[in-house]
Design a protein around this motif. Sequence first.
Motif, PDB file in Angstrom:
ATOM      1  N   LYS A  66       0.836  -1.174   0.169  1.00  0.00           N
ATOM      2  CA  LYS A  66      -0.100  -0.017   0.146  1.00  0.00           C
ATOM      3  C   LYS A  66       0.918   1.307  -0.145  1.00  0.00           C
ATOM      4  O   LYS A  66       1.962   1.448   0.602  1.00  0.00           O
ATOM      5  CB  LYS A  66      -0.771  -0.093   1.216  1.00  0.00           C
ATOM      6  CG  LYS A  66      -1.954  -1.005   1.170  1.00  0.00           C
ATOM      7  CD  LYS A  66      -2.944  -0.969   2.306  1.00  0.00           C
ATOM      8  CE  LYS A  66      -3.920  -2.045   2.331  1.00  0.00           C
ATOM      9  NZ  LYS A  66      -4.955  -1.969   3.514  1.00  0.00           N
ATOM     10  N   VAL A  67       0.774   2.226  -0.871  1.00  0.00           N
ATOM     11  CA  VAL A  67       1.321   3.436  -0.947  1.00  0.00           C
ATOM     12  C   VAL A  67       0.638   4.354  -0.093  1.00  0.00           C
ATOM     13  O   VAL A  67      -0.669   4.746  -0.082  1.00  0.00           O
ATOM     14  CB  VAL A  67       1.269   3.943  -2.559  1.00  0.00           C
ATOM     15  CG1 VAL A  67       2.052   5.370  -2.556  1.00  0.00           C
ATOM     16  CG2 VAL A  67       1.805   2.861  -3.241  1.00  0.00           C
ATOM     17  N   THR A  68       1.425   5.041   0.899  1.00  0.00           N
ATOM     18  CA  THR A  68       0.786   5.793   1.890  1.00  0.00           C
ATOM     19  C   THR A  68       1.092   7.078   1.103  1.00  0.00           C
ATOM     20  O   THR A  68       1.680   7.494   0.584  1.00  0.00           O
ATOM     21  CB  THR A  68       1.424   5.753   3.013  1.00  0.00           C
ATOM     22  OG1 THR A  68       2.894   6.010   2.983  1.00  0.00           O
ATOM     23  CG2 THR A  68       1.310   4.434   3.834  1.00  0.00           C
ATOM     24  N   LYS A  69      -0.188   7.810   1.114  1.00  0.00           N
ATOM     25  CA  LYS A  69      -0.191   9.426   0.745  1.00  0.00           C
ATOM     26  C   LYS A  69       0.566  10.074   1.530  1.00  0.00           C
ATOM     27  O   LYS A  69       0.747   9.932   2.849  1.00  0.00           O
ATOM     28  CB  LYS A  69      -1.536   9.947   0.545  1.00  0.00           C
ATOM     29  CG  LYS A  69      -2.247   9.335  -0.449  1.00  0.00           C
ATOM     30  CD  LYS A  69      -3.784   9.897  -0.719  1.00  0.00           C
ATOM     31  CE  LYS A  69      -4.513   9.274  -1.908  1.00  0.00           C
ATOM     32  NZ  LYS A  69      -5.651   9.839  -2.067  1.00  0.00           N
ATOM     33  N   SER A  70       1.482  11.167   1.163  1.00  0.00           N
ATOM     34  CA  SER A  70       2.002  11.882   2.059  1.00  0.00           C
ATOM     35  C   SER A  70       1.096  12.973   2.604  1.00  0.00           C
ATOM     36  O   SER A  70       0.196  13.423   2.110  1.00  0.00           O
ATOM     37  CB  SER A  70       3.016  12.689   1.238  1.00  0.00           C
ATOM     38  OG  SER A  70       2.629  13.570   0.367  1.00  0.00           O
ATOM     39  N   LYS A  71       1.289  13.564   3.843  1.00  0.00           N
ATOM     40  CA  LYS A  71       0.565  14.365   4.596  1.00  0.00           C
ATOM     41  C   LYS A  71       0.921  15.823   4.192  1.00  0.00           C
ATOM     42  O   LYS A  71       0.450  16.874   4.808  1.00  0.00           O
ATOM     43  CB  LYS A  71       0.832  13.936   6.137  1.00  0.00           C
ATOM     44  CG  LYS A  71       0.089  12.588   6.454  1.00  0.00           C
ATOM     45  CD  LYS A  71       0.235  12.511   7.820  1.00  0.00           C
ATOM     46  CE  LYS A  71      -0.268  11.023   8.150  1.00  0.00           C
ATOM     47  NZ  LYS A  71      -0.310  10.660   9.499  1.00  0.00           N
ATOM     48  N   GLN A  72       1.909  15.761   3.198  1.00  0.00           N
ATOM     49  CA  GLN A  72       2.199  17.411   3.005  1.00  0.00           C
ATOM     50  C   GLN A  72       1.041  17.727   1.957  1.00  0.00           C
ATOM     51  O   GLN A  72       0.409  16.914   1.247  1.00  0.00           O
ATOM     52  CB  GLN A  72       3.449  17.154   2.514  1.00  0.00           C
ATOM     53  CG  GLN A  72       4.698  16.803   3.522  1.00  0.00           C
ATOM     54  CD  GLN A  72       6.072  16.820   2.686  1.00  0.00           C
ATOM     55  OE1 GLN A  72       6.174  17.004   1.626  1.00  0.00           O
ATOM     56  NE2 GLN A  72       6.957  16.701   3.705  1.00  0.00           N
ATOM     57  N   GLY A  74      -0.271  19.661  -1.374  1.00  0.00           N
ATOM     58  CA  GLY A  74       0.000  19.743  -2.625  1.00  0.00           C
ATOM     59  C   GLY A  74       0.911  20.513  -3.344  1.00  0.00           C
ATOM     60  O   GLY A  74       0.945  21.767  -2.443  1.00  0.00           O
TER      61      GLY A  74
END
Length: 137
Positions: A66-72, A74
């Motif tokens: 699973k690719v975790t989305k960055s919390k930074q 866009g």
Amino acid sequence: MVPRMFPIFLTLVTLVSLACDPSSVMAQPPKIEADGPSVFSKLNPLNWSAPKMPSIKFPTVSQKKKVTKSKQPGFWSSVGTSTRSAWDKTTDFLNPFDDKPKKKKKSESFLSKLTKPAEEPRPISTVGDFLQQKHPY
């Protein structure tokens, strides 16, 4: 001087005698193997075989991680915030005595903007109201 030269001389004599071994210098007759295949048997088309193909290992299918989305934020939101912060710093530098608290706008989602009803037009009572209305072009 002689005792120091003796081990070098002895080593040199040993190497020369090994290199000039008379059994390795003498010509020997060619070896003929009667049991092995002859050179011409490889040229016979009846003895030919198909070349072996190399084996190919295909990658196995494994469970995708699973690719975790960055919390930074866009790219565009970071451009907007950095531009806004640069402008705020500039205005604070040019007018240091203006310490009004900043108002943060509540952002609406795209779908909520599409589904909300249109605003009722306000009645125009002054020239300022007339000039503030939306232009068709």
